[in-house]
Design a protein around this motif. Structure first.
Motif, PDB file in Angstrom:
ATOM      1  N   PRO A   1      30.949  29.923  38.122  1.00 14.73           N
ATOM      2  CA  PRO A   1      30.181  31.104  37.700  1.00 14.73           C
ATOM      3  C   PRO A   1      30.828  32.435  38.057  1.00 14.73           C
ATOM      4  O   PRO A   1      30.780  33.383  37.269  1.00 14.73           O
ATOM      5  N   GLN A   2      31.425  32.535  39.260  1.00 19.71           N
ATOM      6  CA  GLN A   2      32.006  33.828  39.635  1.00 19.71           C
ATOM      7  C   GLN A   2      33.188  34.205  38.749  1.00 19.71           C
ATOM      8  O   GLN A   2      33.437  35.391  38.490  1.00 19.71           O
ATOM      9  N   ASN A   3      33.918  33.210  38.258  1.00 19.31           N
ATOM     10  CA  ASN A   3      35.009  33.506  37.330  1.00 19.31           C
ATOM     11  C   ASN A   3      34.490  34.055  36.005  1.00 19.31           C
ATOM     12  O   ASN A   3      35.143  34.878  35.355  1.00 19.31           O
ATOM     13  N   LEU A   4      33.320  33.578  35.575  1.00 21.84           N
ATOM     14  CA  LEU A   4      32.701  34.131  34.360  1.00 21.84           C
ATOM     15  C   LEU A   4      32.439  35.624  34.528  1.00 21.84           C
ATOM     16  O   LEU A   4      32.743  36.431  33.642  1.00 21.84           O
ATOM     17  N   VAL A   5      31.880  35.975  35.683  1.00 22.45           N
ATOM     18  CA  VAL A   5      31.577  37.382  35.950  1.00 22.45           C
ATOM     19  C   VAL A   5      32.866  38.199  35.967  1.00 22.45           C
ATOM     20  O   VAL A   5      32.939  39.290  35.372  1.00 22.45           O
ATOM     21  N   ILE A   6      33.898  37.692  36.614  1.00 25.86           N
ATOM     22  CA  ILE A   6      35.166  38.426  36.730  1.00 25.86           C
ATOM     23  C   ILE A   6      35.822  38.590  35.365  1.00 25.86           C
ATOM     24  O   ILE A   6      36.330  39.668  35.029  1.00 25.86           O
ATOM     25  N   ALA A   7      35.823  37.540  34.559  1.00 26.85           N
ATOM     26  CA  ALA A   7      36.464  37.611  33.247  1.00 26.85           C
ATOM     27  C   ALA A   7      35.784  38.636  32.353  1.00 26.85           C
ATOM     28  O   ALA A   7      36.451  39.378  31.623  1.00 26.85           O
ATOM     29  N   PHE A   8      34.451  38.720  32.413  1.00 29.44           N
ATOM     30  CA  PHE A   8      33.738  39.657  31.559  1.00 29.44           C
ATOM     31  C   PHE A   8      33.817  41.080  32.098  1.00 29.44           C
ATOM     32  O   PHE A   8      34.081  42.023  31.345  1.00 29.44           O
ATOM     33  N   GLN A   9      33.584  41.247  33.395  1.00 32.85           N
ATOM     34  CA  GLN A   9      33.618  42.601  33.937  1.00 32.85           C
ATOM     35  C   GLN A   9      35.039  43.167  33.939  1.00 32.85           C
ATOM     36  O   GLN A   9      35.232  44.367  33.728  1.00 32.85           O
ATOM     37  N   GLY A  10      36.037  42.321  34.186  1.00 32.51           N
ATOM     38  CA  GLY A  10      37.416  42.791  34.183  1.00 32.51           C
ATOM     39  C   GLY A  10      38.062  42.788  32.821  1.00 32.51           C
ATOM     40  O   GLY A  10      39.215  43.222  32.686  1.00 32.51           O
ATOM     41  N   LYS A  11      37.327  42.277  31.802  1.00 33.71           N
ATOM     42  CA  LYS A  11      37.842  42.214  30.427  1.00 33.71           C
ATOM     43  C   LYS A  11      39.200  41.492  30.385  1.00 33.71           C
ATOM     44  O   LYS A  11      40.157  41.954  29.768  1.00 33.71           O
TER      45      LYS A  11
ATOM     46  N   ALA B   1      33.743  45.690  40.887  1.00 29.09           N
ATOM     47  CA  ALA B   1      34.052  46.977  40.254  1.00 29.09           C
ATOM     48  C   ALA B   1      34.736  47.916  41.238  1.00 29.09           C
ATOM     49  O   ALA B   1      35.650  48.673  40.859  1.00 29.09           O
ATOM     50  N   ARG B   2      34.348  47.890  42.499  1.00 34.04           N
ATOM     51  CA  ARG B   2      34.938  48.791  43.495  1.00 34.04           C
ATOM     52  C   ARG B   2      36.382  48.408  43.813  1.00 34.04           C
ATOM     53  O   ARG B   2      37.259  49.281  43.922  1.00 34.04           O
TER      54      ARG B   2
ATOM     55  N   ASN C   1      31.044  33.512  52.295  1.00 28.90           N
ATOM     56  CA  ASN C   1      30.345  32.490  53.073  1.00 28.90           C
ATOM     57  C   ASN C   1      29.026  32.993  53.652  1.00 28.90           C
ATOM     58  O   ASN C   1      28.170  32.189  54.012  1.00 28.90           O
ATOM     59  N   LEU C   2      28.872  34.317  53.735  1.00 31.29           N
ATOM     60  CA  LEU C   2      27.605  34.870  54.220  1.00 31.29           C
ATOM     61  C   LEU C   2      26.613  35.120  53.095  1.00 31.29           C
ATOM     62  O   LEU C   2      25.422  34.846  53.230  1.00 31.29           O
ATOM     63  N   ALA C   3      27.114  35.681  51.991  1.00 29.71           N
ATOM     64  CA  ALA C   3      26.225  36.077  50.895  1.00 29.71           C
ATOM     65  C   ALA C   3      26.441  35.251  49.640  1.00 29.71           C
ATOM     66  O   ALA C   3      25.842  35.549  48.608  1.00 29.71           O
ATOM     67  N   SER C   4      27.304  34.231  49.658  1.00 26.31           N
ATOM     68  CA  SER C   4      27.665  33.398  48.511  1.00 26.31           C
ATOM     69  C   SER C   4      28.662  34.162  47.636  1.00 26.31           C
ATOM     70  O   SER C   4      28.729  35.391  47.636  1.00 26.31           O
ATOM     71  N   ASN C   5      29.460  33.393  46.884  1.00 27.69           N
ATOM     72  CA  ASN C   5      30.591  34.004  46.175  1.00 27.69           C
ATOM     73  C   ASN C   5      30.183  34.859  44.972  1.00 27.69           C
ATOM     74  O   ASN C   5      30.794  35.892  44.713  1.00 27.69           O
ATOM     75  N   VAL C   6      29.164  34.444  44.213  1.00 27.57           N
ATOM     76  CA  VAL C   6      28.782  35.231  43.033  1.00 27.57           C
ATOM     77  C   VAL C   6      28.227  36.602  43.422  1.00 27.57           C
ATOM     78  O   VAL C   6      28.659  37.627  42.864  1.00 27.57           O
ATOM     79  N   PRO C   7      27.282  36.718  44.367  1.00 31.60           N
ATOM     80  CA  PRO C   7      26.859  38.063  44.787  1.00 31.60           C
ATOM     81  C   PRO C   7      28.003  38.903  45.353  1.00 31.60           C
ATOM     82  O   PRO C   7      28.033  40.121  45.153  1.00 31.60           O
ATOM     83  N   THR C   8      28.942  38.254  46.051  1.00 34.13           N
ATOM     84  CA  THR C   8      30.093  38.992  46.577  1.00 34.13           C
ATOM     85  C   THR C   8      30.914  39.605  45.456  1.00 34.13           C
ATOM     86  O   THR C   8      31.339  40.764  45.530  1.00 34.13           O
ATOM     87  N   VAL C   9      31.121  38.826  44.399  1.00 32.95           N
ATOM     88  CA  VAL C   9      31.879  39.340  43.246  1.00 32.95           C
ATOM     89  C   VAL C   9      31.128  40.485  42.580  1.00 32.95           C
ATOM     90  O   VAL C   9      31.721  41.514  42.203  1.00 32.95           O
ATOM     91  N   LEU C  10      29.816  40.352  42.454  1.00 32.87           N
ATOM     92  CA  LEU C  10      29.032  41.417  41.825  1.00 32.87           C
ATOM     93  C   LEU C  10      29.034  42.697  42.665  1.00 32.87           C
ATOM     94  O   LEU C  10      29.020  43.813  42.136  1.00 32.87           O
ATOM     95  N   LEU C  11      29.055  42.541  43.986  1.00 31.66           N
ATOM     96  CA  LEU C  11      29.029  43.705  44.867  1.00 31.66           C
ATOM     97  C   LEU C  11      30.393  44.387  44.968  1.00 31.66           C
ATOM     98  O   LEU C  11      30.488  45.621  44.984  1.00 31.66           O
ATOM     99  N   LEU C  12      31.474  43.602  45.053  1.00 27.48           N
ATOM    100  CA  LEU C  12      32.798  44.165  45.317  1.00 27.48           C
ATOM    101  C   LEU C  12      33.650  44.365  44.071  1.00 27.48           C
ATOM    102  O   LEU C  12      34.579  45.180  44.090  1.00 27.48           O
TER     103      LEU C  12
END
Length: 558
Positions: free
Chosen positions: A164-174, A476-477, A463-474
């Motif tokens: 799932p986190q790769n899906l977020v990265i591929a779409f947000q990073g185009k 774009a920054r 490992n603290l907040a799970s990988n998908v929320p970490t990707v969503l938080l970090l």
């Protein structure tokens, strides 16, 4: 970005804290509602606390990601129905050269399959295969379960549809499918090899122990018993057939007062009801012949003997019974053979047609899946490509799609909806931006030290907040910071985030959903259950994660 008003910061932090707690610990005693309900609760609180408006909440949901996730799940369901994962399971033990060869196969098969069919799906369907192979070869399950989970996580990093986190990265990073694969694939291959070497080094002595012959025989007996259960199923027709044949033999030997018509009627009924076995029909025909031999001689002197039942019996299929000193058993046997051959040929034709239809359908499923992967490599829209492939499989199945669509993890889709809203609300409090502003000078990817600091931050947060929320938080920054130093570094920053957040799942048992799936599947497996503990996973996960992450970072291509 400056901090929001204090009230919004406090209330937004409370809502995000509830979401985080239930995402990491879904069964807390005072609120055991699970991850999905926890994410929806966090989203609702963000709106109720007026951290975000309802319109902002709806716009925070990323529909393309949900579409791609739904499409890949449907494709995986039809691949499972087409026995793809069964063939992968057989590949694990095909011409195996020993325990170490089995371990290497588990690593590479799980890595490749998770890159194509998501790591969670791979772990769900392969865990039981791995347990059976370990049991049949009298091997401890632990190294093979660790190999399955860790290799699935590493392998899933290579494609946008791997997790799932790769899906977020591929779409947000185009990032295109092709660009994603070529950027991470070298690191993935080397990472799987290094992970396999670490497993072999840690469990070399265990995998080198000679088998105990008695244990091997016991394992083989279990395997045979399982095969018997699956292949010898209760068949009412077969059981009723055998009971009727035995019953007729008893009747023909014990009751001489029965008339020939009764036996003839039983023979005809048996030929219609029972399975077409020639030897059984011969027994019935011989019983008829023996009964005709028992007719009194006085009755034969008149030339023929007919009973009331025979006189009233209507000949069936041109079959006549005449008893002029001899029985018609030869004629009955010849007719029974003709009937059995015709039934066998019709059953054979129907079975052949069904097998051909099944083969054509399975081939169609594989071709559609290959077409989907080719379309993704060509750069077509990922979500619509996956949706098109899934609907093509639904149409080709030519059945009610309800049973297949029921297997889709709608709870995961709802979890993503709630998570999108919750993380968007937490971002609007300004806390993540304030933390990143403090970390950014030390985490720039144009210096090796900055890449190391960034990797550590991602490892800890994943490992603290799970990988998908970490990707969503970090995400774009990190990408914006990299673009400031060089536009070419932006893509590399996204790929580093994908690599580290994915491999970070191997650090602990709670690091990724794939680990938990393997643990639960292994614990619940009938006759093969094994409990993979947190500490037994951590002893392997900590060194493997640090080494594989470091080596992979050197191979990421921007």
């Amino acid at each position: 970005m400056a901090l929001a008003p204090t009230v919004k910061v406090v209330l937004g932090s409370i809502a995000f804290g509830i979401f985080w707690m239930l995402a990491v610990f879904p069964a807390v005693p005072f609120l055991p509602i699970g991850r999905t309900a926890g994410s929806l609760l966090g989203a609702m609180l963000m709106v109720l606390f007026r951290v975000i408006t309802p319109e902002q909440a709806y716009s925070a949901i990323d529909l393309p990601i949900l579409g791609l996730l739904f499409g890949t799940m449907v494709v995986s369901i039809y691949l499972e129905r087409a026995d793809m994962f069964k063939y992968l399971g057989k590949l694990l033990s095909w011409k195996s050269l020993g325990p170490k060869d089995l371990l290497c196969r588990v690593c590479f098969v799980s890595a490749i399959s998770s890159a194509l069919f998501t790591n969670d799906t791979c772990c769900v369907v392969l865990t039981e295969f791995v347990l059976k192979i370990a049991k049949q070869n009298n091997l401890p399950p632990r190294p093979f379960l660790l190999a399955l989970a860790s290799s699935a996580n590493i392998g899933s990093s290579a494609t946008p549809i791997g997790n799932p986190q790769n899906l977020v990265i591929a779409f947000q990073g185009k990032i295109t499918f092709e660009g994603f694969v070529f950027g991470i694939f070298p690191a993935m291959i080397v990472g799987v090899v290094v992970n396999t070497i670490i497993l072999l080094g840690m469990f070399w002595r265990v995998l080198s122990v000679q088998k105990d012959e008695e244990d091997v025989v016991a394992a083989q007996e279990i395997e045979v018993a399982e095969a018997d259960v699956s292949s010898h199923r209760f068949s009412p027709a077969t059981m009723s057939h055998s009971q009727e044949i035995e019953g007729e033999g008893i009747i023909s030997r014990s009751s001489r007062s029965s008339s020939l018509g009764e036996f003839q009627h039983m023979e005809i009924r048996n030929r219609i009801v029972s399975s077409p076995e020639v030897d059984s029909l011969q027994r019935v025909s011989l019983d008829v012949g023996s009964e005709s031999a028992r007719i009194p001689n006085g009755s034969k002197e008149n030339g023929t003997h007919t009973s009331p039942q025979l006189e009233n019996m209507t000949p069936s299929r041109g079959r006549r019974v005449t008893l002029n000193g001899m029985s018609s058993s030869n004629l009955a046997l010849s007719d029974s053979k003709d009937v059995s051959v015709s039934i066998q040929s019709s059953d054979g034709k129907e079975g052949l047609i069904k097998r051909w239809k099944r083969l054509i359908w399975k081939t169609s499923v594989y071709l559609v899946t290959i077409g989907m992967l080719i379309a993704l490599l060509l750069g077509l829209n990922m979500s619509w490509t996956a949706l098109t492939a899934s609907l093509a499989l639904v149409v080709l199945d030519f059945k009610d799609a309800g049973p297949s669509l029921e297997k889709v993890s709608y709870s995961l889709l709802m979890f993503f909806c709630g998570m999108f809203i919750t993380v968007d609300g937490f971002n609007k409090t300004g806390i993540p931006s304030a933390i990143w502003d403090f970390m950014e000078p030390h985490a720039r990817i144009d210096h090796p030290s900055g890449i190391a600091v960034l990797a550590v931050v991602i490892l800890v947060l994943s490992n603290l907040a799970s990988n998908v929320p970490t990707v969503l938080l970090l995400g774009a920054r990190v990408a914006a910071s990299a673009a400031e130093s060089s536009p070419s570094n932006e893509k590399k920053a996204w790929l580093i985030l994908a690599w580290v957040s994915t491999v970070a799942g191997n650090l602990s048992l709670l690091g990724s959903a794939a680990n938990l799936i393997v643990c639960e599947q292994a614990r619940r497996a009938q006759l093969l259950g094994y409990n993979l503990s947190f500490w037994s996973h951590l002893k392997f996960g900590l060194p493997s994660t640090l080494i594989v992450t470091a080596i992979g970072l050197l191979l990421i291509k921007g």
